[in-house]
Design a protein around this motif. Structure first.
Motif, short mmCIF file in Angstrom:
data_model
loop_
_atom_site.label_atom_id
_atom_site.label_comp_id
_atom_site.label_asym_id
_atom_site.label_seq_id
_atom_site.Cartn_x
_atom_site.Cartn_y
_atom_site.Cartn_z
N ILE A 365 16.37 22.81 0.58
CA ILE A 365 15.15 22.57 1.36
C ILE A 365 14.24 21.60 0.63
N PHE A 366 14.09 21.77 -0.69
CA PHE A 366 13.21 20.89 -1.45
C PHE A 366 13.75 19.47 -1.52
N LYS A 368 15.69 17.96 0.67
CA LYS A 368 15.56 17.34 1.97
C LYS A 368 14.10 17.00 2.30
N SER A 369 13.19 17.92 1.95
CA SER A 369 11.78 17.67 2.26
C SER A 369 11.18 16.56 1.40
N SER A 370 11.84 16.25 0.27
CA SER A 370 11.32 15.21 -0.62
C SER A 370 11.39 13.81 -0.01
N LYS A 371 12.10 13.68 1.09
CA LYS A 371 12.20 12.37 1.74
C LYS A 371 10.87 11.92 2.35
N ILE A 375 5.50 16.47 1.36
CA ILE A 375 5.92 17.77 1.90
C ILE A 375 6.52 18.64 0.81
N ASP A 376 7.42 18.05 0.00
CA ASP A 376 8.06 18.84 -1.05
C ASP A 376 7.05 19.33 -2.08
N LEU A 379 5.19 22.31 -0.51
CA LEU A 379 6.07 23.48 -0.44
C LEU A 379 6.28 24.10 -1.82
N TYR A 446 16.19 20.67 -8.38
CA TYR A 446 14.96 20.00 -7.95
C TYR A 446 13.89 20.09 -9.02
#
Length: 585
Positions: A365-366, A368-371, A375-376, A379, A446
């Motif tokens: 999740i981290f 993917k959200s870092s894109k 967001i990352d 989170l 991550y």
């Protein structure tokens, strides 16, 4: 652009610290008992809580800053991220980490013990008569604190002279640049690593017990937070019942006038029951006043109002946290199994995992959200706060114990100064364990490299970065096992992961205990979670304490009112009298 991005991260951290100071202030005023409030203890607890919150929230800042140097979509460093620029960022982070860790250690091992003994040395009678001066109190507290000073000196001396792990140093599997950097021979770093490892080990024992239980109890506490009756209504009903009770006592006492033999046995038993009920009602009236915030600090009153306003949202929040806790449990279990099975050097280096071999949901999740920044970052910040909040709930629920003996209880508005100081020390140590658990177990890849990637191709010209713009399949996430020369130029590990890996490699005993303790953490979580499925444990921070709840089970303090009405009346501060709830007759 580079300066703007890094500045925004630091500005966000500065704003968070200001908010943390407000949170720490509310936390201390909310839990301490108003009768025994001391300015020195309040100040020390607020400052210490703010520092430890700043420490635990530095981790997402660390990862965000290190990751900002990399252009993950192309597997290369950004144009501005020269070795000097990256080194400057890392050096700044190290200074902040050293400062915060030093403050944590100083507050935990010296300042808080001294404040504790200073409070214990106070003799009210001697102070009023002039037999005890402030200087005498300071000297008495200092004498007891000398033992802690000697412990700190001994701790660093042992770390300064303790030998390195020879097995780790001679292990061919650690012959990568990443691990060579960790096998430092600087005696100052060795002493700091040893001290950090020992404190982390102590904190892990507390983390297993308190955070493990709190992680299961926090969602339940939010779901069950709505009271069956509001504080204003409880106060109004109690006043009505107390008035009826005393009127009945007066009637019985009136019958006794003029009688030589006094009341008959039936009336005597009724009068005794009314006297017992009166004591209980007086006690409930006092607790209702405390729950509504009367005669309390304005911060506590404001907090009670805010809690009432957002109470309807707690159910949804509790369900979300319950799902998150289960996701964290599964992720930690997967990483633990992966490390135990696939660690490149096992116990020799504290079970460092070169790369994730099994799909791990939190880490995925981290990544993917870092894109999409930030967001990352947000989170990860929420994940860290979730662990810290679970620790607070765990301490409030379990209490401060030695084996099976409860030394202090942590309750809203009823926590003694000594208990508040000890709880602050425990949270300080738990923060170190949280840093290890999140960085090494919950989201290891991550937390070490963030979303950083490198291009696994040979550059066309010496000194030039390899180009993967036409072949995205050659863009590979950074890991500890990356042996490509390009990885060395692009992949920059987070400062927190470097600290922790240095501890576990140079002192394998710490690494082994810290790693296997995570399974004990999961066991405690599972036991408490399964227990809550059948019976929700009573939380000490609820509005009515354990003694009153036992009396409620006997029927004396029966609950009335609806949850929705209770919430609205807590917001407005007005209650509804219910004259039919008295059980005296």
């Amino acid at each position: 652009m580079a300066l703007i991005q890094t500045s925004l991260i630091w500005v966000a951290y500065a704003v968070a610290i200001i908010l943390l100071l407000a949170i720490a202030t509310i936390f201390v005023f909310l839990y301490q008992t108003p009768r025994d409030r001391a300015a020195s203890i309040t100040t020390v607890c607020i400052f210490t809580t703010s520092v430890l919150l700043a420490t635990v929230l530095l981790m997402p800042v660390d990862i965000a800053l290190v990751s900002s140097t990399s252009l993950s979509s192309q597997g290369r460093k950004k144009d501005w991220a020269t070795p000097d620029a990256v080194g400057s960022i890392v050096k700044t982070l190290e200074i902040v980490y050293y400062t915060l860790y030093s403050l944590d250690a100083l507050l935990c091992l010296l300042v808080i013990p001294f404040t504790y003994f200073l409070y214990e040395e106070y003799d009210e009678d001697a102070a009023e008569t002039g037999e005890q001066t402030f200087g005498q109190r300071v000297w008495g507290a200092f004498k007891y604190t000398i033992a802690f000073i000697l412990f700190v000196v001994l701790l660093f001396l042992v770390g300064f002279f303790v030998p390195f792990a020879k097995k780790a140093k001679g292990d061919d599997r650690l012959d990568l640049e990443f691990f060579k950097h960790l096998l430092s021979e600087n005696r100052g770093e060795r002493a700091l690593s040893f001290a950090l490892g020992l404190l982390m080990l102590i904190g892990t024992l507390l983390y297993v017990l308190y955070t493990g239980a709190g992680l299961a109890l926090l969602p339940v506490a939010m779901i069950k937070s709505a009271p069956s009756i509001s504080a204003p209504t409880l106060a109004a009903n109690t006043a009505s019942q107390l008035e009826t009770n005393r009127e009945r006592q007066r009637q019985l006492e009136g019958r006794n006038e003029g009688r030589d033999n006094g009341l008959d046995s039936r009336d005597r038993r009724e009068l005794e029951a009314l006297i017992r009920e009166e004591r209980t009602l007086i006690r409930r009236e006092r607790l209702a006043a405390e729950s509504s915030g009367e005669d309390r600090h304005w911060l506590v009153k404001t907090w009670i109002k805010i809690e009432a306003v957002f109470r309807p949202l707690k159910l949804l929040g509790g369900l979300i946290l319950l799902i998150l806790a289960l996701l964290v449990f599964v992720s930690m279990l997967i990483t633990g199994i992966d490390k135990a099975k696939n660690s490149i050097c096992g116990a020799h280096c504290g079970y460092i995992l070169g790369h994730i071999n099994i799909f791990q949901p939190i880490n995925w999740i981290f990544v993917k959200s870092s894109k999409v920044f930030p967001i990352d970052y947000v989170l990860f910040l929420l994940l860290v706060l979730f662990f810290f909040s679970a620790s607070v709930v765990g301490i409030a629920t379990v209490g401060i114990r030695f084996l099976w003996l409860t030394i202090f209880k942590i309750r809203k508005g009823h926590t003694s100064p000594q208990a508040l100081l000890m709880a602050t020390v425990m949270l300080n140590l738990i923060v170190l364990a949280i840093n290890y658990s999140i960085a090494m177990i919950v989201a290891p890849q991550y937390a070490t490299f963030g979303p950083q990637t490198f291009c696994d191709r040979t550059p066309r010209h010496p000194g030039e970065q390899p180009d993967c713009s036409h072949d995205k399949s050659r863009i590979i996430p950074c890991t500890e096992l990356s042996s490509n020369p390009a990885a060395k130029e692009v992949c920059t590990p987070s400062v927190i992961s470097t600290f922790i890996n240095r501890v576990t490699i140079n002192f394998p005993f710490f690494g082994v205990v810290l790693f296997w303790a995570q399974f004990a953490f999961l066991g405690i979580y599972l036991i408490v979670f399964v227990t809550t499925l059948f019976k929700t444990p009573t939380l000490d921070q609820e509005q009515i304490d354990r003694d009153l709840e036992e009396e409620e089970e006997e029927g004396l303090l029966a609950s009335t009112g609806r949850r929705f009405n209770a919430t609205w009346q807590d917001i407005t501060g007005r209650g509804r009298r219910d004259y039919g709830t008295s059980e005296s007759n």
